[in-house]
Design a protein around this motif. Structure first.
Motif, PDB file in Angstrom:
ATOM      1  N   ARG A 173     -39.174 -22.112  40.621  1.00 30.94           N
ATOM      2  CA  ARG A 173     -39.498 -23.160  41.584  1.00 30.94           C
ATOM      3  C   ARG A 173     -38.412 -23.258  42.666  1.00 30.94           C
ATOM      4  NH1 ARG A 173     -38.571 -29.278  39.347  1.00 30.94           N
ATOM      5  NH2 ARG A 173     -36.712 -28.992  38.076  1.00 30.94           N
ATOM      6  N   PRO A 174     -38.685 -23.939  43.775  1.00 34.41           N
ATOM      7  CA  PRO A 174     -37.681 -24.070  44.830  1.00 34.41           C
ATOM      8  C   PRO A 174     -36.387 -24.670  44.297  1.00 34.41           C
ATOM      9  CG  PRO A 174     -39.819 -24.783  45.647  1.00 34.41           C
ATOM     10  CD  PRO A 174     -39.975 -24.562  44.157  1.00 34.41           C
ATOM     11  N   SER A 273     -32.997 -21.935  55.885  1.00 39.45           N
ATOM     12  CA  SER A 273     -34.148 -22.280  55.066  1.00 39.45           C
ATOM     13  C   SER A 273     -33.809 -22.173  53.591  1.00 39.45           C
ATOM     14  CB  SER A 273     -35.322 -21.335  55.378  1.00 39.45           C
ATOM     15  OG  SER A 273     -36.362 -21.497  54.422  1.00 39.45           O
ATOM     16  N   CYS A 274     -34.163 -23.213  52.848  1.00 40.53           N
ATOM     17  CA  CYS A 274     -33.889 -23.188  51.412  1.00 40.53           C
ATOM     18  C   CYS A 274     -34.876 -22.292  50.664  1.00 40.53           C
ATOM     19  CB  CYS A 274     -33.908 -24.610  50.847  1.00 40.53           C
ATOM     20  SG  CYS A 274     -32.542 -25.651  51.453  1.00 40.53           S
ATOM     21  N   LEU A 275     -35.833 -21.721  51.384  1.00 38.98           N
ATOM     22  CA  LEU A 275     -36.771 -20.756  50.807  1.00 38.98           C
ATOM     23  C   LEU A 275     -36.511 -19.351  51.346  1.00 38.98           C
ATOM     24  CD1 LEU A 275     -40.091 -22.818  50.999  1.00 38.98           C
ATOM     25  CD2 LEU A 275     -38.727 -22.349  48.949  1.00 38.98           C
ATOM     26  N   VAL A 276     -35.340 -19.135  51.900  1.00 34.43           N
ATOM     27  CA  VAL A 276     -35.050 -17.841  52.515  1.00 34.43           C
ATOM     28  C   VAL A 276     -35.124 -16.700  51.510  1.00 34.43           C
ATOM     29  CG1 VAL A 276     -32.542 -18.154  52.238  1.00 34.43           C
ATOM     30  CG2 VAL A 276     -33.411 -16.549  53.948  1.00 34.43           C
ATOM     31  N   GLY A 277     -34.654 -16.908  50.288  1.00 32.40           N
ATOM     32  CA  GLY A 277     -34.689 -15.857  49.271  1.00 32.40           C
ATOM     33  C   GLY A 277     -36.101 -15.515  48.863  1.00 32.40           C
ATOM     34  N   GLU A 278     -36.934 -16.550  48.673  1.00 33.04           N
ATOM     35  CA  GLU A 278     -38.330 -16.317  48.308  1.00 33.04           C
ATOM     36  C   GLU A 278     -39.058 -15.564  49.430  1.00 33.04           C
ATOM     37  OE1 GLU A 278     -37.141 -20.096  46.052  1.00 33.04           O
ATOM     38  OE2 GLU A 278     -36.643 -19.085  47.929  1.00 33.04           O
ATOM     39  N   ASN A 279     -38.783 -15.942  50.686  1.00 39.56           N
ATOM     40  CA  ASN A 279     -39.440 -15.289  51.815  1.00 39.56           C
ATOM     41  C   ASN A 279     -39.003 -13.825  51.944  1.00 39.56           C
ATOM     42  OD1 ASN A 279     -40.826 -17.633  52.493  1.00 39.56           O
ATOM     43  ND2 ASN A 279     -39.213 -18.340  53.878  1.00 39.56           N
ATOM     44  N   MET A 280     -37.734 -13.556  51.715  1.00 34.92           N
ATOM     45  CA  MET A 280     -37.246 -12.180  51.782  1.00 34.92           C
ATOM     46  C   MET A 280     -37.912 -11.322  50.709  1.00 34.92           C
ATOM     47  SD  MET A 280     -33.200 -13.024  52.462  1.00 34.92           S
ATOM     48  CE  MET A 280     -32.638 -11.330  52.288  1.00 34.92           C
ATOM     49  N   TRP A 281     -38.039 -11.884  49.511  1.00 34.41           N
ATOM     50  CA  TRP A 281     -38.671 -11.140  48.416  1.00 34.41           C
ATOM     51  C   TRP A 281     -40.149 -10.897  48.726  1.00 34.41           C
ATOM     52  CZ3 TRP A 281     -36.607  -8.979  44.026  1.00 34.41           C
ATOM     53  CH2 TRP A 281     -37.523  -8.512  43.082  1.00 34.41           C
ATOM     54  N   ARG A 282     -40.820 -11.923  49.246  1.00 38.07           N
ATOM     55  CA  ARG A 282     -42.244 -11.799  49.542  1.00 38.07           C
ATOM     56  C   ARG A 282     -42.485 -10.773  50.653  1.00 38.07           C
ATOM     57  NH1 ARG A 282     -42.835 -16.631  50.727  1.00 38.07           N
ATOM     58  NH2 ARG A 282     -43.168 -17.330  48.594  1.00 38.07           N
ATOM     59  N   ASN A 283     -41.631 -10.778  51.644  1.00 37.72           N
ATOM     60  CA  ASN A 283     -41.770  -9.810  52.745  1.00 37.72           C
ATOM     61  C   ASN A 283     -41.578  -8.379  52.263  1.00 37.72           C
ATOM     62  OD1 ASN A 283     -42.275 -11.863  54.580  1.00 37.72           O
ATOM     63  ND2 ASN A 283     -40.125 -12.010  55.231  1.00 37.72           N
TER      64      ASN A 283
END
Length: 287
Positions: A173-174, A273-283
């Protein structure tokens, strides 16, 4: 002061600068020390040391990380800080974390009340094997750490989670959701972000401003602070400084001198962004 009042105090105070850390440390002497409840052992701090063992942590970083804690716990500065508490002892647990489903306890809850017990903890850490695992879930580490406070046999005046790692949250989760839940329970989260490797090293949760990410997305609670490490040679000093601040009734003279930067929690919008890691993984992977 009751624990409910103390939790309320934690919720009200968001340090806007170094003065906030100093005020908390100086003011801790005003808190009435907890007495044992239901046979629990009264301690000044219940401290969770939560360390990153994801694949982004290479063997050298892992060794430096663990050696830093072992040497800090046996340092004269830490032992002097230990004596300043109302009880003169803390309870500590050392856990490792990677993905949201991967955490393990390397050292169970142990009392440190002087040089002998501190050395015993350092020896156990030195003897334990190393391991690495997939993904990085700071939120999972915080969630797992929160559970360790329940029915652990200790009644601490403060509860602190000490998170160290070299990447952003990319699993579970975030991180802000886990942080906020911990803060609501009266827990303080401090950070030790490692920036000793170039952010282009090759892992999908590396960012150049990991220090800002920790400050704005990971740490929280009254008096929370982060100490970024940008040079391997500073790891032991930074770890020692952080542990001293976490256990001292008041900061020793000169604790804020030198090259170590201590950054308190800020009440502001995140700079990253506190979701930067999730976004990098998703990309990269599409999920």
């Amino acid at each position: 002061m009751t624990r409910r009042t103390f939790i309320s105090l934690r919720r009200r105070i968001l340090s806007g600068g170094l003065a906030g850390v100093l005020a908390l440390a100086a003011g801790s002497a005003l808190l009435t020390p907890s007495s044992a409840k239901d046979g629990a052992v009264a301690v000044d701090v219940e401290l969770v040391l939560a360390v990153d063992v994801s694949y982004s942590m290479d063997p050298d970083e892992q060794r430096i990380q663990r050696d830093g804690y072992a040497q800090a716990l046996t340092s004269p500065q830490f032992l002097n800080a230990l004596k300043s508490g109302a009880h003169g002892k803390i309870a500590v647990i050392y856990l490792q974390w990677a993905s949201s489903l991967d955490q393990d306890v390397l050292l169970p809850w142990t009392v440190i009340d002087g040089p002998q017990t501190a050395q015993a903890v350092a020896d156990k850490l030195a003897e334990a094997p190393y391991r690495r695992a997939q993904r990085t879930s700071i939120s999972g580490a915080i969630d797992f750490a929160m559970k360790q406070f329940a029915d652990n046999g200790f009644n601490g005046d403060r509860q602190v989670i000490d998170v160290s790692g070299d990447g952003t949250n990319n699993n579970g989760r975030p991180v802000t959701a886990a942080r906020d839940e911990a803060v609501q329970q009266g827990i303080t989260i401090n950070g030790l972000p490692l920036l000793i490797r170039p952010s282009s090293y090759g892992y999908f949760n590396d960012i150049a401003n990991l220090d800002e990410y920790y400050e704005d997305c990971v740490i929280g609670g009254v008096g929370a602070f982060s100490i970024p490490i940008k040079d391997r040679s500073n790891f032991i000093e930074a770890t020692r400084t952080k542990l001293v601040l976490e256990v001292a009734a008041a900061p020793p003279p000169g604790i804020f001198d030198g090259k170590i930067a201590i950054v308190p929690a800020q009440a502001r919008e995140p700079r990253v962004s506190c979701l930067v890691g999730e976004n990098m993984w998703r990309n990269r992977w599409g999920n």
